[in-house]
Design a protein around this motif. Structure first.
Motif, PDB file in Angstrom:
ATOM      1  N   ARG A 147       0.840  -1.181   0.000  1.00 27.77           N
ATOM      2  CA  ARG A 147       0.000   0.000   0.000  1.00 27.77           C
ATOM      3  C   ARG A 147       0.880   1.237   0.000  1.00 27.77           C
ATOM      4  N   LEU A 148       0.756   2.001  -1.052  1.00 32.26           N
ATOM      5  CA  LEU A 148       1.476   3.252  -1.150  1.00 32.26           C
ATOM      6  C   LEU A 148       0.614   4.380  -0.623  1.00 32.26           C
ATOM      7  N   ALA A 149       1.252   5.337  -0.002  1.00 31.44           N
ATOM      8  CA  ALA A 149       0.567   6.514   0.492  1.00 31.44           C
ATOM      9  C   ALA A 149       1.142   7.757  -0.162  1.00 31.44           C
ATOM     10  N   CYS A 150       0.282   8.699  -0.397  1.00 29.79           N
ATOM     11  CA  CYS A 150       0.676   9.994  -0.940  1.00 29.79           C
ATOM     12  C   CYS A 150       0.159  11.054   0.009  1.00 29.79           C
ATOM     13  N   ALA A 151       1.047  11.603   0.797  1.00 30.74           N
ATOM     14  CA  ALA A 151       0.684  12.652   1.736  1.00 30.74           C
ATOM     15  C   ALA A 151       0.664  13.992   1.022  1.00 30.74           C
ATOM     16  N   ALA A 152      -0.440  14.673   1.135  1.00 34.01           N
ATOM     17  CA  ALA A 152      -0.639  15.927   0.397  1.00 34.01           C
ATOM     18  C   ALA A 152      -0.996  17.059   1.347  1.00 34.01           C
ATOM     19  N   SER A 153      -0.245  17.196   2.388  1.00 35.12           N
ATOM     20  CA  SER A 153      -0.462  18.284   3.319  1.00 35.12           C
ATOM     21  C   SER A 153      -0.289  19.621   2.612  1.00 35.12           C
ATOM     22  N   GLY A 154      -1.129  20.574   2.992  1.00 31.57           N
ATOM     23  CA  GLY A 154      -1.114  21.864   2.335  1.00 31.57           C
ATOM     24  C   GLY A 154      -2.102  21.980   1.199  1.00 31.57           C
ATOM     25  N   GLY A 194      -8.251  -4.011 -11.656  1.00 33.09           N
ATOM     26  CA  GLY A 194      -8.597  -5.229 -10.941  1.00 33.09           C
ATOM     27  C   GLY A 194      -7.572  -5.647  -9.919  1.00 33.09           C
ATOM     28  N   ARG A 195      -6.389  -5.053  -9.962  1.00 34.65           N
ATOM     29  CA  ARG A 195      -5.336  -5.374  -9.002  1.00 34.65           C
ATOM     30  C   ARG A 195      -5.008  -4.191  -8.088  1.00 34.65           C
ATOM     31  N   PHE A 196      -5.047  -2.992  -8.644  1.00 32.69           N
ATOM     32  CA  PHE A 196      -4.733  -1.789  -7.877  1.00 32.69           C
ATOM     33  C   PHE A 196      -6.015  -1.019  -7.607  1.00 32.69           C
ATOM     34  N   THR A 197      -6.127  -0.463  -6.432  1.00 37.48           N
ATOM     35  CA  THR A 197      -7.254   0.388  -6.086  1.00 37.48           C
ATOM     36  C   THR A 197      -6.759   1.646  -5.390  1.00 37.48           C
ATOM     37  N   MET A 198      -7.502   2.722  -5.566  1.00 34.28           N
ATOM     38  CA  MET A 198      -7.169   3.988  -4.930  1.00 34.28           C
ATOM     39  C   MET A 198      -8.229   4.372  -3.915  1.00 34.28           C
ATOM     40  N   SER A 199      -7.798   5.090  -2.914  1.00 33.45           N
ATOM     41  CA  SER A 199      -8.709   5.644  -1.930  1.00 33.45           C
ATOM     42  C   SER A 199      -8.116   6.939  -1.390  1.00 33.45           C
ATOM     43  N   ARG A 200      -8.913   7.655  -0.644  1.00 40.35           N
ATOM     44  CA  ARG A 200      -8.464   8.916  -0.079  1.00 40.35           C
ATOM     45  C   ARG A 200      -8.961   9.061   1.342  1.00 40.35           C
ATOM     46  N   ASP A 201      -8.196   9.790   2.110  1.00 38.32           N
ATOM     47  CA  ASP A 201      -8.581  10.164   3.458  1.00 38.32           C
ATOM     48  C   ASP A 201      -8.430  11.670   3.536  1.00 38.32           C
ATOM     49  N   ASN A 202      -9.526  12.370   3.354  1.00 41.43           N
ATOM     50  CA  ASN A 202      -9.466  13.822   3.306  1.00 41.43           C
ATOM     51  C   ASN A 202      -8.993  14.428   4.626  1.00 41.43           C
ATOM     52  N   ALA A 203      -9.391  13.824   5.733  1.00 38.12           N
ATOM     53  CA  ALA A 203      -8.986  14.338   7.028  1.00 38.12           C
ATOM     54  C   ALA A 203      -7.472  14.276   7.204  1.00 38.12           C
ATOM     55  N   LYS A 204      -6.872  13.192   6.742  1.00 29.43           N
ATOM     56  CA  LYS A 204      -5.426  13.037   6.825  1.00 29.43           C
ATOM     57  C   LYS A 204      -4.703  13.633   5.628  1.00 29.43           C
ATOM     58  N   ARG A 205      -5.454  14.103   4.665  1.00 22.80           N
ATOM     59  CA  ARG A 205      -4.898  14.658   3.427  1.00 22.80           C
ATOM     60  C   ARG A 205      -3.932  13.677   2.777  1.00 22.80           C
ATOM     61  N   THR A 206      -4.392  12.453   2.649  1.00 22.76           N
ATOM     62  CA  THR A 206      -3.560  11.379   2.136  1.00 22.76           C
ATOM     63  C   THR A 206      -4.338  10.525   1.144  1.00 22.76           C
ATOM     64  N   PHE A 207      -3.679  10.173   0.057  1.00 22.76           N
ATOM     65  CA  PHE A 207      -4.204   9.238  -0.921  1.00 22.76           C
ATOM     66  C   PHE A 207      -3.461   7.917  -0.787  1.00 22.76           C
ATOM     67  N   TYR A 208      -4.135   6.847  -1.159  1.00 19.91           N
ATOM     68  CA  TYR A 208      -3.549   5.532  -1.069  1.00 19.91           C
ATOM     69  C   TYR A 208      -3.692   4.793  -2.388  1.00 19.91           C
ATOM     70  N   LEU A 209      -2.696   3.995  -2.676  1.00 15.30           N
ATOM     71  CA  LEU A 209      -2.745   3.074  -3.795  1.00 15.30           C
ATOM     72  C   LEU A 209      -2.513   1.678  -3.238  1.00 15.30           C
ATOM     73  N   GLU A 210      -3.562   0.889  -3.210  1.00 13.02           N
ATOM     74  CA  GLU A 210      -3.467  -0.493  -2.750  1.00 13.02           C
ATOM     75  C   GLU A 210      -3.097  -1.360  -3.940  1.00 13.02           C
ATOM     76  N   MET A 211      -1.968  -2.022  -3.844  1.00  9.76           N
ATOM     77  CA  MET A 211      -1.424  -2.808  -4.934  1.00  9.76           C
ATOM     78  C   MET A 211      -1.470  -4.278  -4.541  1.00  9.76           C
ATOM     79  N   ASN A 212      -2.269  -5.039  -5.261  1.00  7.69           N
ATOM     80  CA  ASN A 212      -2.437  -6.457  -4.978  1.00  7.69           C
ATOM     81  C   ASN A 212      -1.983  -7.298  -6.159  1.00  7.69           C
ATOM     82  N   ASN A 213      -1.673  -8.549  -5.867  1.00 17.53           N
ATOM     83  CA  ASN A 213      -1.232  -9.487  -6.902  1.00 17.53           C
ATOM     84  C   ASN A 213      -0.128  -8.869  -7.760  1.00 17.53           C
ATOM     85  N   LEU A 214       0.881  -8.381  -7.102  1.00 18.95           N
ATOM     86  CA  LEU A 214       1.953  -7.691  -7.803  1.00 18.95           C
ATOM     87  C   LEU A 214       2.731  -8.631  -8.702  1.00 18.95           C
TER      88      LEU A 214
END
Length: 122
Positions: free
Chosen positions: A19-26, A66-86
């Motif tokens: 799971r990759l995270a992208c912190a986007a503070s600011g 079908g393998r990667f999914t994205m999500s966001r957490d607005n409160a944490k100002r962070t996006f995620y890339l869930e990478m499965n079956n790499l």
């Protein structure tokens, strides 16, 4: 400042997950689309997936659909890339980038992170 920061990369065996995270503070996340790109050794940077502002439905490249999914957490100002079956071909430096909307090309993206290495190997 106005630069996202990626994290979560590493070495994983084929079939594994990261799971990759992208912190986007600011940033006000509702104002931006977040795109994930990757650049494999010796290859050009390519788009992986993108999530539009206020959307829960990312657009993804066929190679990861079908393998990667994205999500966001607005409160944490962070996006995620869930990478499965790499797969070994997923090996690349992964970048997150922000734009006012999703695009397949890199040009519309205004803010780029430094990247995080993902290596898929047995």
């Amino acid at each position: 400042q106005l630069q996202p920061v990626e994290s979560g990369g590493g070495l994983v065996q084929p079939g594994g997950s990261l799971r990759l995270a992208c912190a986007a503070s600011g940033f006000t996340l509702d104002d931006y689309a977040i795109g994930w790109f990757r650049q494999a050794p010796g290859k050009e940077r390519e788009g992986v997936s993108c999530l539009r502002p206020r959307s829960n439905f990312p657009n993804s490249a066929d190679s990861v659909k079908g393998r990667f999914t994205m999500s966001r957490d607005n409160a944490k100002r962070t996006f995620y890339l869930e990478m499965n079956n790499l797969k070994p071909e997923d090996t690349a430096v992964y970048f997150c980038a922000l734009s006012f909307n999703c695009a397949r090309a890199m040009g519309p993206y205004d803010f780029w992170g430094q990247g995080t290495q993902v290596t898929v190997s047995s």
